[in-house]
Write an enzyme that holds these catalytic residues in place. Sequence first.
Site, mmCIF file in Angstrom:
data_model
loop_
_atom_site.group_PDB
_atom_site.id
_atom_site.type_symbol
_atom_site.label_atom_id
_atom_site.label_comp_id
_atom_site.label_asym_id
_atom_site.label_seq_id
_atom_site.Cartn_x
_atom_site.Cartn_y
_atom_site.Cartn_z
ATOM 1 N N ASP A 119 -3.289 -9.379 -3.684
ATOM 2 C CA ASP A 119 -2.911 -9.995 -2.404
ATOM 3 C C ASP A 119 -1.847 -11.089 -2.593
ATOM 4 O O ASP A 119 -1.889 -11.840 -3.559
ATOM 5 C CB ASP A 119 -4.202 -10.615 -1.823
ATOM 6 C CG ASP A 119 -4.054 -11.004 -0.373
ATOM 7 O OD1 ASP A 119 -2.960 -10.837 0.184
ATOM 8 O OD2 ASP A 119 -5.063 -11.480 0.194
ATOM 9 N N LYS A 138 -4.906 -0.538 -4.161
ATOM 10 C CA LYS A 138 -6.243 -1.095 -3.910
ATOM 11 C C LYS A 138 -6.323 -1.329 -2.406
ATOM 12 O O LYS A 138 -5.664 -2.217 -1.875
ATOM 13 C CB LYS A 138 -6.404 -2.396 -4.694
ATOM 14 C CG LYS A 138 -7.723 -3.128 -4.474
ATOM 15 C CD LYS A 138 -7.759 -4.386 -5.351
ATOM 16 C CE LYS A 138 -8.956 -5.266 -5.080
ATOM 17 N NZ LYS A 138 -8.850 -6.560 -5.786
ATOM 18 N N ASP A 148 -8.036 -2.613 0.651
ATOM 19 C CA ASP A 148 -9.066 -3.622 0.910
ATOM 20 C C ASP A 148 -9.406 -3.682 2.399
ATOM 21 O O ASP A 148 -8.658 -3.183 3.251
ATOM 22 C CB ASP A 148 -8.564 -4.987 0.424
ATOM 23 C CG ASP A 148 -9.686 -5.890 -0.045
ATOM 24 O OD1 ASP A 148 -10.844 -5.661 0.333
ATOM 25 O OD2 ASP A 148 -9.390 -6.847 -0.787
ATOM 26 N N GLY A 205 -14.861 -6.657 -2.357
ATOM 27 C CA GLY A 205 -15.698 -6.043 -3.391
ATOM 28 C C GLY A 205 -16.395 -4.830 -2.810
ATOM 29 O O GLY A 205 -15.775 -3.925 -2.267
ATOM 30 N N ASP A 245 -19.618 3.527 -0.430
ATOM 31 C CA ASP A 245 -20.439 4.624 0.069
ATOM 32 C C ASP A 245 -19.778 5.944 -0.287
ATOM 33 O O ASP A 245 -18.602 5.986 -0.661
ATOM 34 C CB ASP A 245 -20.640 4.488 1.586
ATOM 35 C CG ASP A 245 -19.324 4.436 2.341
ATOM 36 O OD1 ASP A 245 -18.620 5.463 2.374
ATOM 37 O OD2 ASP A 245 -18.972 3.367 2.893
ATOM 38 N N GLU A 256 -8.611 -13.815 -28.747
ATOM 39 C CA GLU A 256 -9.045 -13.079 -27.546
ATOM 40 C C GLU A 256 -8.232 -11.801 -27.371
ATOM 41 O O GLU A 256 -8.756 -10.767 -26.974
ATOM 42 C CB GLU A 256 -8.911 -13.964 -26.302
ATOM 43 C CG GLU A 256 -10.118 -14.851 -26.087
ATOM 44 C CD GLU A 256 -9.967 -15.738 -24.849
ATOM 45 O OE1 GLU A 256 -10.902 -15.787 -24.051
ATOM 46 O OE2 GLU A 256 -8.888 -16.371 -24.696
HETATM 47 C C1 GLA Z 1 -10.919 -9.273 -1.514
HETATM 48 C C2 GLA Z 1 -11.008 -8.445 -2.779
HETATM 49 C C3 GLA Z 1 -10.522 -9.245 -3.945
HETATM 50 C C4 GLA Z 1 -9.094 -9.678 -3.700
HETATM 51 C C5 GLA Z 1 -8.997 -10.453 -2.393
HETATM 52 C C6 GLA Z 1 -7.560 -10.719 -2.027
HETATM 53 O O1 GLA Z 1 -11.835 -10.310 -1.531
HETATM 54 O O2 GLA Z 1 -12.306 -7.984 -2.973
HETATM 55 O O3 GLA Z 1 -10.618 -8.502 -5.139
HETATM 56 O O4 GLA Z 1 -8.273 -8.536 -3.654
HETATM 57 O O5 GLA Z 1 -9.603 -9.756 -1.326
HETATM 58 O O6 GLA Z 1 -7.431 -11.422 -0.860
#
Ligand code: GLA
Length: 725
Positions: free
Chosen positions: A364, A473, A475, A526, A531, A611
Amino acid sequence: MITVNEQVFTLHTRRTTYQMKADAYRVLLHTYYGARVGSADLSYPIRHADRGFSPNPNEAGDWRGYSLDTLPQEYSSCGVGDYRLPSLELELPDGSRLTDLRYTGYERRSGKYTLEGLPAFFGGDEWETLVIFLEDAAAQITVELYYGVLEERDLITRTVRVVNKGDKPVRLCRAASLCLDFQRPDLDFITFDGCHVMERCPHRTPLRHGVQSVGSVRGASSHHHNPFVILCSRDAAEDHGVCYGAMLLYSGNFEAAAERTQLEHNRLVMGIHPYHFRWTLEPGAAFTAPEAALVCSPDGFAGMTHQYHRAIREHLIRDPYRGGRRPVLINNWEATEFNFNAEKLVEIAQGAAGLGIELFVMDDGWFGTRDTDLSGLGDWSVNLKKLPGGLEALVPRIQKMGMKFGLWIEPEMVSENSDLYRAHPDWALGAPGRPQTRGRSQLVLDFAREEVREYIYQAMRQILDSAEISYVKWDMNRSLSDVWSAALPPDRQGEVYHRYVLGLYEVLERLRQDYPNLFIEGCSGGGGRFDAGMLYYTPQIWCSDNTDAIDRLRIQYGTSFCYPASTMGAHVSAVPNGQTGRDTPMETRGVVAMSGTFGYEMDLGKVSQEERETIAQQVQRYKDHWDLIENGDYYRLSSPFEEGPFTAWAHVAPDRRRALVSLVTGSMRAAPPFVTLRIKGLDPDLEYRVNGEETYRGDVLAQVGYPVPILMGDYQSLQLVLEAE
Ligand code: GLA
């Protein structure tokens, strides 16, 4: 798989049998579901005895022993004598709300039925389909019950099609996807519940008199309850007892309600939540309920889990991601949130390069005026101040480092502070004269509306065509509220919730057709829309915004009952963890994250050399074992919800010659007990070499166990690679 004998319909899978029967009054009775038995008529235990206040259908005359209220029904009617949970509720043109369904015929087909515009399991000749036709003659309504039988996976799918054969519109107030009557009292109900950042924790309760239900009225399946539930015998555990999984392939409002009745029997009804649901069926029109999928396991949860996992991987996740390895990714969200520019992203990518990481995901903040979560949603054009030269400039820089490029997008939402909202305020859900409720300071776009979907689809195409983007992704960061669509008349507002979900599926399907190789990961803060419906379009879903390894043990444990590891997005993030403030070792974070689809979510531009070496090793370990993790059988070896020295689980190859066993300890105490880990799923007769050292027989590891070394410190972990000699 399907036998029909004098109106007795028997569905057989490898280990289970499901049966129904149309009786003398053409009422479709449910006679049996459970461990496999023959095809004989199993209706004999059904009693016809007078029960006070349980009325009798007209054609039964004075026979008081016959009542819909006491008989096990295949798809329950409404208002005509069965007072238990209805499956179908209609509002008829004369204002009555009565439904009385009777059998009229059936069809048997090879292969699996298909559904238009809705997610569904798919496949070829390994399936058989049964369609049973019911009618309510007075209402001029026909109901088609569809059954898909996948013998090898003990899977029975169901869906229902309601057709208005009359000449006036009819309203649907409820059209459940499944009804399941059990002629037994002793069942427990297991649901998967929680909240944002703590999803899908299992809760088990004996069914008691009355109705117990879970569901969502948030417009999405939700963090709070999952459209997957289990009914099981009181003694059911991982490897014994009978259990019935019921899953709905749907991403919107749902309800799973279980009722214990006067006869000490139980009924489960599952489908679209009747809350605010009113669907007008014009003459000749049909309504199709979302698909439900049942698995019965005669010997415990593990067997049910394996069948769901295999069925989802083989018959729900679509090509090209079926069975294939998911890319190992780095996502910048937890490292930067909104505060980044191209140079910062390149720095993180440089940190990831050379570690085996294959995909860089820009989260984002890359578009419009999105510098905080107060603005910008809806304006899907690159912020050139942050990313000079746009994606055309950034993407090749990432690719030169040997990684593919992906980005975050939230297509269903709009910020009031956006050009899109200023141009089209009525594109957001919201009723006239009523200020909208905000969630994360944003409003929800009306995906029930065609021009809104078309706009978003075109905006997405522009982005996807502007550079080589291999991953998205997708969202969705708030629950729906103020559900009212400017595109529908007042008497059709009860359709908006469902039309929203259909609209979402339509856009996702179009994108899939246009960009068949595009990999879409679902996300809703998240796991707020984790589903099986979404999995049809997005083969992996960000499991939770909670990346704390210890909390993730619980979240991934609950999720695993139905959904395979190959669908659970899981990342290693920095410590102390942003959600819990907890410190956990890097190794443990790696062990937990690689039990899903693996990635990192931290500033790799800033990690130490040590790391870096650990990360490179973890990525390699994941790549060495991905096939076991993503395609093997998953065994829960202990529960993170119970007191115990550790949480453990195993991924076992289908031929049982290899396994990866993972274990994470809790907080340490002095003088720790000596513990062994009993490992399930192995071949008892094979000799396994553990981590290339000593060997043990499978039966010994299952019964006596592996001696767990004392692991000093809190939240330690151990992985065992077992290879048959
Ligand atoms: C949600 C997603 C996060 C991230 C934020 C960005 O909470 O689950 O992983 O991408 O939005 O705003």
